[in-house]
Scaffold this motif. Structure first.
Motif, mmCIF file in Angstrom:
data_model
loop_
_atom_site.group_PDB
_atom_site.id
_atom_site.type_symbol
_atom_site.label_atom_id
_atom_site.label_comp_id
_atom_site.label_asym_id
_atom_site.label_seq_id
_atom_site.Cartn_x
_atom_site.Cartn_y
_atom_site.Cartn_z
ATOM 1 N N THR A 188 0.843 -1.200 0.000
ATOM 2 C CA THR A 188 0.000 0.000 0.000
ATOM 3 C C THR A 188 0.878 1.249 0.000
ATOM 4 O OG1 THR A 188 -0.075 0.262 2.417
ATOM 5 C CG2 THR A 188 -1.677 -1.255 1.413
ATOM 6 N N ARG A 209 -9.300 16.795 4.761
ATOM 7 C CA ARG A 209 -9.730 15.459 5.147
ATOM 8 C C ARG A 209 -9.383 15.192 6.602
ATOM 9 N NH1 ARG A 209 -7.899 11.522 0.067
ATOM 10 N NH2 ARG A 209 -9.459 12.296 -1.429
ATOM 11 N N ARG A 251 -8.010 9.618 7.374
ATOM 12 C CA ARG A 251 -8.004 9.303 5.949
ATOM 13 C C ARG A 251 -6.599 9.452 5.326
ATOM 14 N NH1 ARG A 251 -12.597 12.257 2.672
ATOM 15 N NH2 ARG A 251 -11.941 10.650 1.174
ATOM 16 N N GLU A 293 -5.636 6.364 3.283
ATOM 17 C CA GLU A 293 -6.380 6.357 2.017
ATOM 18 C C GLU A 293 -5.766 7.370 1.039
ATOM 19 O OE1 GLU A 293 -10.626 8.147 0.431
ATOM 20 O OE2 GLU A 293 -10.426 7.601 2.551
ATOM 21 N N THR A 294 -5.396 8.530 1.568
ATOM 22 C CA THR A 294 -4.783 9.563 0.730
ATOM 23 C C THR A 294 -3.462 9.074 0.151
ATOM 24 O OG1 THR A 294 -5.819 11.279 2.096
ATOM 25 C CG2 THR A 294 -3.997 11.952 0.684
ATOM 26 N N ASP A 329 -2.650 6.078 -0.636
ATOM 27 C CA ASP A 329 -2.948 5.185 -1.757
ATOM 28 C C ASP A 329 -3.361 5.978 -2.994
ATOM 29 O OD1 ASP A 329 -2.379 2.790 -0.470
ATOM 30 O OD2 ASP A 329 -4.399 2.604 0.357
ATOM 31 N N GLN A 330 -4.185 7.002 -2.793
ATOM 32 C CA GLN A 330 -4.664 7.781 -3.935
ATOM 33 C C GLN A 330 -3.540 8.563 -4.620
ATOM 34 O OE1 GLN A 330 -7.970 9.708 -1.670
ATOM 35 N NE2 GLN A 330 -9.222 9.094 -3.434
ATOM 36 N N ARG A 389 -0.659 7.522 -5.253
ATOM 37 C CA ARG A 389 0.123 6.595 -6.085
ATOM 38 C C ARG A 389 1.618 6.907 -5.967
ATOM 39 N NH1 ARG A 389 -1.707 4.909 -11.794
ATOM 40 N NH2 ARG A 389 -0.456 3.146 -11.074
ATOM 41 N N ASP A 432 4.267 2.279 -8.538
ATOM 42 C CA ASP A 432 3.366 3.275 -9.121
ATOM 43 C C ASP A 432 4.165 4.308 -9.912
ATOM 44 O OD1 ASP A 432 1.095 2.146 -7.899
ATOM 45 O OD2 ASP A 432 1.403 3.326 -6.077
#
Length: 451
Positions: free
Chosen positions: A245, A413, A417, A420-421, A423-424, A426, A431
């Motif tokens: 991740t 945010r 989170r 999650e950020t 991961d977004q 990349r 990646d």
């Protein structure tokens, strides 16, 4: 106070051999351009005392087996001061270096411009600056060894204008000599050690070590390829699989036991010599710069050490990259920073301009630049030292537009989170390759040998 050697003693202590060049025609007779009463007598006494006709001896030499043009100041001749005939000899030394395409080594010991010649003496600094610029345009490097004392115009041209600046311990170094400083001035600021701390000197070297150090520098500064080929990508020092991740990538890059820049440089180079300071009053201990030898080739390096890079660090990096570019030496950059320093002190020190200068140095480089991201790649502070088309990443690194915690804050945010950020964004090594930001994920050497 450092030991004061004569010009020829300094030459003999440094070189394997020295051949003096003829003095330019027209050595001064009489009382000089100003008609200064007693000047001729002062020169005659200086000549009788030192055996020299001027304050500079110049010629060709070898140091550690490497040829160079060398000039050495005789402080016993009117305080090593610069007059018109001194300027003749200095200019002749630069022209010899241009003609022979050899580096110039200056053993500086001077009190500044010669009072008895007034403005004629002062304008010799312009002659030296022009000659230095011509030599720089021709390519060969300039190396200065600052002896005791190095003050006034000699420091502000031959000394501070060199590509590599070494100093002997305890030497008095500064634009202002001891008789013209403000009352109460801190004497430590006018020493070799003080100038090193202020980023104006690359290293303080004991006299007994100078022949080896100068010889190694001459070897590095004259070892550029034509045309230069890229520095090989270092092997990753931590054998890990790609992170699952984005947050895993961040945690790996921030791990305290992850290999750092020093370990990568030790594994990569057979030998290396550091350069230090931005020449503007600053140093950054979180940035390692210099030249090294890898399998017989010279490679310049700029390596972040995991801290927030300060303006002085970016300016030092730009200085080293431009020097390597001029000498035809490829560059290796190791990226590892949470970002550029953004405190008030950094802003006052010109953070934006310094980062822009680093971007410009990389963008304008004609020699190939190879980049390996070895830890955190935090925003523009990391990107400034990354090669646009030759950046690679290790499995324990990440590269991001900004740290995920800060990205979450900017996007308003909740802290929950952040993962999650990550991961977004990349930002994982794989990646970055998929996005085209990096060319490869570096792996360990299959044969177990060094990077």
């Amino acid at each position: 106070m450092a030991e004061r050697l004569t010009a020829r003693e300094a030459i003999a202590a440094l070189t394997d051999g020295f051949t003096e060049l003829p003095a330019p025609a027209g050595d001064t007779d009489g009382d000089g351009p100003l008609g200064w009463t007693g000047y001729a007598d002062s020169r005659a006494r200086a000549a009788a005392r030192t055996g020299e006709r001027e304050s500079v001896v110049h010629g060709t030499a070898t140091v550690g087996g490497h040829p160079c043009v060398l000039l050495s100041f005789e402080f016993g001749f009117l305080g090593g001061s610069l007059g018109q005939r001194t300027g003749d000899r200095l200019e002749a030394a630069y022209e010899e270096a241009i003609a022979r395409r050899l580096p110039l080594v200056s053993l500086v010991a001077t009190g500044g411009s010669r009072m008895q010649e007034g403005m004629i003496a002062l304008t010799q600094l312009q002659r030296v600056a022009r000659a230095s610029a011509r030599l720089r345009a021709a390519g060969p490097a300039q190396l200065a060894v600052l002896r005791d004392p190095t003050t006034g115009g000699g420091w502000a041209t031959l000394g501070a204008g060199a590509d590599v600046i070494l100093a002997v311990p305890g030497a008095q170094i500064g634009f202002a000599g001891s008789r013209v400083r403000p009352p109460g001035a801190d004497p430590a600021a006018y020493t070799a050690e003080g100038q090193l701390a202020a980023g104006s000197v690359d290293a303080v070297v004991a006299p007994g070590e100078l022949p080896a150090v100068v010889g190694r520098w001459l070897g590095l500064l004259t070892r550029g390829d034509t045309p230069p080929s890229p520095a090989p990508v270092p092997a990753a020092l931590a054998a890990t699989d790609p992170p699952e991740t984005g947050w895993d990538a961040v945690l790996r890059a921030r791990a305290a036991d992850r290999p750092r820049a020093g370990s990568y440089l030790d594994a990569y180079f057979d030998a290396r010599l550091p350069l230090s300071g931005d020449r503007c009053g600053g140093t950054d201990p979180g940035l390692l710069c210099g030249f090294g030898v890898r399998e017989g080739r010279a490679v310049a390096y700029v390596a972040q050490c995991g801290t927030a890079t300060r303006p002085a660090g970016y300016r030092t990096a730009a200085r080293v990259i431009r020097l390597a570019d001029r000498l035809g030496v490829p560059v290796l950059t190791l990226v590892d920073t949470p970002g550029a320093a953004n405190d008030a002190e950094a802003e006052r020190a010109g953070a934006g301009a310094a980062i822009a200068d680093a971007f410009a140095a990389v963008a304008a480089a004609r020699v190939p630049v190879t980049t390996l991201v070895i830890g955190e790649g935090g925003s523009g502070g990391a990107l400034a030292l990354a090669a646009p088309d030759n950046t690679h990443v290790t499995p324990d690194s990440y590269f991001s537009v900004i740290a995920p915690e800060l990205a979450a804050a900017i996007l308003k945010r909740s802290p929950v989170r952040v993962r999650e950020t990550a991961d977004q964004l990349r930002l994982r090594p794989q990646d970055l390759v998929e996005l085209g930001v990096a060319r490869s994920v570096a792996g360990p050497r299959a044969d177990g040998r060094r990077a």
